[in-house]
Design a protein around this motif. Sequence first.
Motif, PDB file in Angstrom:
ATOM      1  N   GLY A  76      11.133 -42.406 -40.209  1.00 15.16           N
ATOM      2  CA  GLY A  76      10.247 -43.533 -39.972  1.00 15.16           C
ATOM      3  C   GLY A  76       9.480 -43.421 -38.674  1.00 15.16           C
ATOM      4  N   ALA A  77       8.914 -44.559 -38.250  1.00 18.23           N
ATOM      5  CA  ALA A  77       8.122 -44.632 -37.023  1.00 18.23           C
ATOM      6  C   ALA A  77       9.029 -44.962 -35.847  1.00 18.23           C
ATOM      7  CB  ALA A  77       7.035 -45.685 -37.164  1.00 18.23           C
ATOM      8  N   PHE A  78       8.803 -44.251 -34.752  1.00 12.94           N
ATOM      9  CA  PHE A  78       9.598 -44.444 -33.544  1.00 12.94           C
ATOM     10  C   PHE A  78       8.680 -44.545 -32.331  1.00 12.94           C
ATOM     11  CE2 PHE A  78      12.493 -42.662 -36.548  1.00 12.94           C
ATOM     12  CZ  PHE A  78      13.734 -43.185 -36.225  1.00 12.94           C
ATOM     13  N   ALA A  79       9.081 -45.378 -31.371  1.00 16.83           N
ATOM     14  CA  ALA A  79       8.323 -45.557 -30.131  1.00 16.83           C
ATOM     15  C   ALA A  79       9.162 -45.077 -28.951  1.00 16.83           C
ATOM     16  CB  ALA A  79       7.944 -47.026 -29.938  1.00 16.83           C
TER      17      ALA A  79
ATOM     18  N   ASN B 135       6.429 -40.077 -35.613  1.00 16.52           N
ATOM     19  CA  ASN B 135       6.755 -40.336 -37.017  1.00 16.52           C
ATOM     20  C   ASN B 135       7.667 -39.203 -37.458  1.00 16.52           C
ATOM     21  OD1 ASN B 135       5.318 -42.744 -38.153  1.00 16.52           O
ATOM     22  ND2 ASN B 135       3.580 -41.717 -37.184  1.00 16.52           N
ATOM     23  N   PHE B 136       8.919 -39.546 -37.716  1.00 13.84           N
ATOM     24  CA  PHE B 136       9.931 -38.523 -37.963  1.00 13.84           C
ATOM     25  C   PHE B 136      10.337 -38.521 -39.423  1.00 13.84           C
ATOM     26  CE2 PHE B 136      14.344 -36.840 -37.761  1.00 13.84           C
ATOM     27  CZ  PHE B 136      14.049 -35.611 -37.196  1.00 13.84           C
ATOM     28  N   ASP B 137      10.305 -37.331 -40.027  1.00  9.86           N
ATOM     29  CA  ASP B 137      10.721 -37.149 -41.416  1.00  9.86           C
ATOM     30  C   ASP B 137      12.001 -36.322 -41.407  1.00  9.86           C
ATOM     31  OD1 ASP B 137      11.080 -36.453 -44.096  1.00  9.86           O
ATOM     32  OD2 ASP B 137       8.934 -36.357 -44.483  1.00  9.86           O
TER      33      ASP B 137
ATOM     34  N   SER C  64       6.789 -34.113 -39.586  1.00 10.55           N
ATOM     35  CA  SER C  64       6.780 -35.132 -38.529  1.00 10.55           C
ATOM     36  C   SER C  64       5.544 -34.979 -37.652  1.00 10.55           C
ATOM     37  CB  SER C  64       8.037 -35.011 -37.669  1.00 10.55           C
ATOM     38  OG  SER C  64       9.207 -35.100 -38.458  1.00 10.55           O
ATOM     39  N   THR C  65       5.181 -36.042 -36.947  1.00 13.21           N
ATOM     40  CA  THR C  65       4.032 -35.998 -36.040  1.00 13.21           C
ATOM     41  C   THR C  65       4.398 -36.648 -34.710  1.00 13.21           C
ATOM     42  OG1 THR C  65       3.130 -38.094 -36.867  1.00 13.21           O
ATOM     43  CG2 THR C  65       2.352 -36.064 -37.920  1.00 13.21           C
ATOM     44  N   LEU C  66       3.731 -36.182 -33.650  1.00 20.49           N
ATOM     45  CA  LEU C  66       4.005 -36.664 -32.292  1.00 20.49           C
ATOM     46  C   LEU C  66       2.707 -36.801 -31.519  1.00 20.49           C
ATOM     47  CD1 LEU C  66       6.018 -37.228 -29.906  1.00 20.49           C
ATOM     48  CD2 LEU C  66       5.937 -34.756 -29.470  1.00 20.49           C
ATOM     49  N   GLU C  67       2.550 -37.920 -30.822  1.00 17.41           N
ATOM     50  CA  GLU C  67       1.407 -38.134 -29.936  1.00 17.41           C
ATOM     51  C   GLU C  67       1.914 -38.638 -28.593  1.00 17.41           C
ATOM     52  OE1 GLU C  67      -1.707 -40.561 -31.472  1.00 17.41           O
ATOM     53  OE2 GLU C  67      -1.844 -39.490 -33.385  1.00 17.41           O
TER      54      GLU C  67
ATOM     55  N   GLU D  14      14.045 -40.376 -25.395  1.00 15.91           N
ATOM     56  CA  GLU D  14      14.660 -41.168 -26.450  1.00 15.91           C
ATOM     57  C   GLU D  14      13.571 -42.001 -27.118  1.00 15.91           C
ATOM     58  OE1 GLU D  14      18.050 -43.472 -25.294  1.00 15.91           O
ATOM     59  OE2 GLU D  14      18.940 -41.821 -24.153  1.00 15.91           O
ATOM     60  N   PHE D  15      13.667 -42.121 -28.439  1.00 17.30           N
ATOM     61  CA  PHE D  15      12.726 -42.915 -29.218  1.00 17.30           C
ATOM     62  C   PHE D  15      13.499 -43.987 -29.989  1.00 17.30           C
ATOM     63  CE2 PHE D  15      10.534 -38.963 -28.525  1.00 17.30           C
ATOM     64  CZ  PHE D  15       9.193 -39.295 -28.442  1.00 17.30           C
ATOM     65  N   ASP D  16      12.974 -45.201 -29.953  1.00 14.72           N
ATOM     66  CA  ASP D  16      13.581 -46.310 -30.671  1.00 14.72           C
ATOM     67  C   ASP D  16      12.845 -46.555 -31.990  1.00 14.72           C
ATOM     68  OD1 ASP D  16      15.342 -46.692 -28.586  1.00 14.72           O
ATOM     69  OD2 ASP D  16      14.080 -48.201 -27.615  1.00 14.72           O
TER      70      ASP D  16
END
Length: 205
Positions: free
Chosen positions: A38-41, A73-75, A82-85, A200-202
């Motif tokens: 899912g989406a992580f911040a 966005n982690f799959d 997955s994608t990272l910005e 760390e991503f929540d």
Amino acid sequence: MKRSALYLAAALALSPVLVATPGLAEGPTTNLADVRSGAFALDPAHAKIIFSTSHFGFSTYYGLFKTFDAKLNFDAKAPAKSTLEVTVQMNSVDTTNPKLDEHLESPDFFDAAKFPTATFKSTKIVVTGAHTGKITGDLTLHGVTKPVTLDATFNGGGENMFKAYVLGFSATTVIKRTEFGIKTYAPAVGDDVKLIISAEFDAVK
């Protein structure tokens, strides 16, 4: 009572609490079958971007950036999708030397007034092991965009003791600052700049 006996008594008293506290005893898992997608911040309180470079060959400069943000966005089923910005505020550099920080933010180096942010956007992820991978993306720094590859490690995912679902990562890479137009004192002050990243991503609710 001797000190060793006090330590033993304290450990025995706390053991039921430690076992009953979710996430404190078990810790994160690197088994992707058990990890949430899912989406992580980014959790900025538990993230660091540290850099280092040679100072005339005599010592190593170290510093970090205090203000940055990232979206992931982690799959878990297909990590390569997955994608990272990432966005870094260049006027947040901290070397513990205010004069050096001011110089780094000046036109001699980052020119933070003209180029206030650096960004990284992933373009390709290659899985290299059970919990390692290479994240390639476009790094825009000092107005120049070039591909950079991060050697990344997935530290695990799971609920922490506060019931937040967290993913943890570490990464390293080396960039040549002159390739981004930052040429002052190079190569006497190192051209190669090592980046050490931990984050760390929540989960986004």
